[in-house]
Enzyme design. Structure first.
Site, PDB file in Angstrom:
ATOM      1  N   ASN A  10       0.869  -1.173   0.000  1.00 31.29           N
ATOM      2  CA  ASN A  10       0.000   0.000   0.000  1.00 31.29           C
ATOM      3  C   ASN A  10       0.906   1.223   0.000  1.00 31.29           C
ATOM      4  O   ASN A  10       1.444   1.598   1.033  1.00 31.29           O
ATOM      5  CB  ASN A  10      -0.905  -0.017   1.241  1.00 31.29           C
ATOM      6  N   LYS A  12       0.065   4.167  -0.327  1.00 25.48           N
ATOM      7  CA  LYS A  12      -0.643   5.334   0.211  1.00 25.48           C
ATOM      8  C   LYS A  12      -0.395   6.538  -0.712  1.00 25.48           C
ATOM      9  O   LYS A  12      -0.282   6.350  -1.928  1.00 25.48           O
ATOM     10  CB  LYS A  12      -0.231   5.592   1.664  1.00 25.48           C
ATOM     11  N   HIS A  98      -9.668   1.163   4.580  1.00 27.28           N
ATOM     12  CA  HIS A  98      -8.427   1.377   5.337  1.00 27.28           C
ATOM     13  C   HIS A  98      -8.720   2.339   6.490  1.00 27.28           C
ATOM     14  O   HIS A  98      -9.538   3.256   6.343  1.00 27.28           O
ATOM     15  CB  HIS A  98      -7.351   1.946   4.411  1.00 27.28           C
ATOM     16  N   GLU A 100      -7.200   4.783   7.583  1.00 27.86           N
ATOM     17  CA  GLU A 100      -6.989   6.200   7.244  1.00 27.86           C
ATOM     18  C   GLU A 100      -8.216   6.756   6.523  1.00 27.86           C
ATOM     19  O   GLU A 100      -8.575   7.917   6.697  1.00 27.86           O
ATOM     20  CB  GLU A 100      -5.712   6.344   6.399  1.00 27.86           C
ATOM     21  N   GLU A 170      -5.664  -4.701  10.400  1.00 26.15           N
ATOM     22  CA  GLU A 170      -4.649  -3.687  10.650  1.00 26.15           C
ATOM     23  C   GLU A 170      -4.953  -2.947  11.943  1.00 26.15           C
ATOM     24  O   GLU A 170      -5.761  -2.007  11.947  1.00 26.15           O
ATOM     25  CB  GLU A 170      -4.618  -2.678   9.492  1.00 26.15           C
ATOM     26  N   GLY A 176       2.312   2.438  10.876  1.00 25.73           N
ATOM     27  CA  GLY A 176       3.269   3.539  10.737  1.00 25.73           C
ATOM     28  C   GLY A 176       3.954   3.905  12.043  1.00 25.73           C
ATOM     29  O   GLY A 176       4.607   4.945  12.129  1.00 25.73           O
ATOM     30  N   SER A 216       3.246  -2.019  10.350  1.00 28.72           N
ATOM     31  CA  SER A 216       4.701  -2.087  10.564  1.00 28.72           C
ATOM     32  C   SER A 216       5.319  -3.433  10.187  1.00 28.72           C
ATOM     33  O   SER A 216       6.295  -3.871  10.805  1.00 28.72           O
ATOM     34  CB  SER A 216       5.050  -1.714  12.013  1.00 28.72           C
TER      35      SER A 216
END
Ligand code: 13P
Length: 255
Positions: A10, A12, A98, A100, A170, A176, A216
């Site tokens: 991904n 992003k 996701h 985000e 996730e 991150g 991660s």
């Protein structure tokens, strides 16, 4: 046959086209082995999908994913991208829900149900993301939280639609942050997710679903996490932007 093992990148909102192409040239220069039940998936920004698709011609078991799509079929939705558009340029997968997007773009479980429906109607495969924030993990209610995400977005589907489906777990606190879930924590949640599907759809459907871990993942921890019985690969952010890292992650998939 064993369910699919998938290493998904991904990107992003990172990389220019030139940087993305350089990354892929570097990645393809490193020997990676993708067996019959293994896939690499590249989740790349919309503007590069066609270029990258062309770059993959002749490559075995490597596919492209969009990182989002819109929840309506077509029409006056300036700036949005429809599933039919993605289908028309040969996109294989769509990353949906996701964290985000849930956080910054207010994507709800019911909106995601609409996106899942459109993807399935047009023959694109969702990579459906779920996962809890830190406060939920600390309260110990992560299992029911994730279960609700799955029920509200996916439980209207038929067993056929969920066979060979792809889920990405996730945990938000691991995205991150450099802090991965331990392989025990990942296995525990993945087994829970599989049991949620088994209770509603039966073992055969549940056992066919690939459940990826994200948060991660890097070359140094991929083998141990992917080695867990209910972990079928990973959805990788930061480490997918480094050719050597992502190649090693591909090579860490279970056979
Ligand atoms: P990182 O691998 O950068 O933690 O991101 C995980 C992720 O969000 C993949 O979708």
């Amino acid at each position: 046959m064993m369910r699919k093992q998938i290493a998904a990148a991904n990107w992003k909102m990172n990389l220019t086209l030139a940087q993305g192409e350089a990354l892929l040239n570097d990645l393809f220069a490193i020997p990676t082995e993708l067996g019959e039940n293994q896939e690499a998936v590249l989740g790349i920004p919309f503007p590069y999908l066609t270029t990258v698709k062309d770059k993959l011609s002749g490559k075995q078991n490597i596919y492209i994913a969009a990182q989002n799509c819109y929840s309506k079929r077509s029409g006056a939705y300036t700036g949005e991208v429809s599933v039919e558009m993605l289908q028309s340029i040969g996109v294989d997968y769509v990353i949906l829900g996701h964290s985000e997007r849930r956080e910054y773009f207010n994507e709800s479980n019911s909106m995601l149900a609409d996106k899942v429906n459109l993807c399935l109607e047009f023959g694109l495969k969702p990579i459906f993301c779920c996962g809890e924030a830190l406060d939920i993990r600390e309260a110990g209610t992560q299992n029911s939280y994730v279960e609700t995400q799955l029920i509200e977005s996916l439980f209207h589907l038929t067993p056929e639609q969920l066979t060979n489906f792809v889920i990405a777990y996730e945990p938000i606190w691991a995205i991150g942050t450099g802090k991965t879930a331990s392989s025990e924590q990942a296995q525990e949640m993945h087994a829970h997710i599989r049991s949620v599907f088994a209770a509603k759809y039966g073992n055969a459907v549940a056992d066919s679903i690939s459940i990826l871990y994200g948060g991660s993942v890097k070359a140094a921890n991929a083998k141990e996490i992917f080695g867990q019985p209910d972990v079928d690969g990973g959805l990788v952010g930061g480490a997918s932007l480094i050719a050597e890292e992502f190649a090693a992650i591909i090579n860490s998939l279970k056979k």
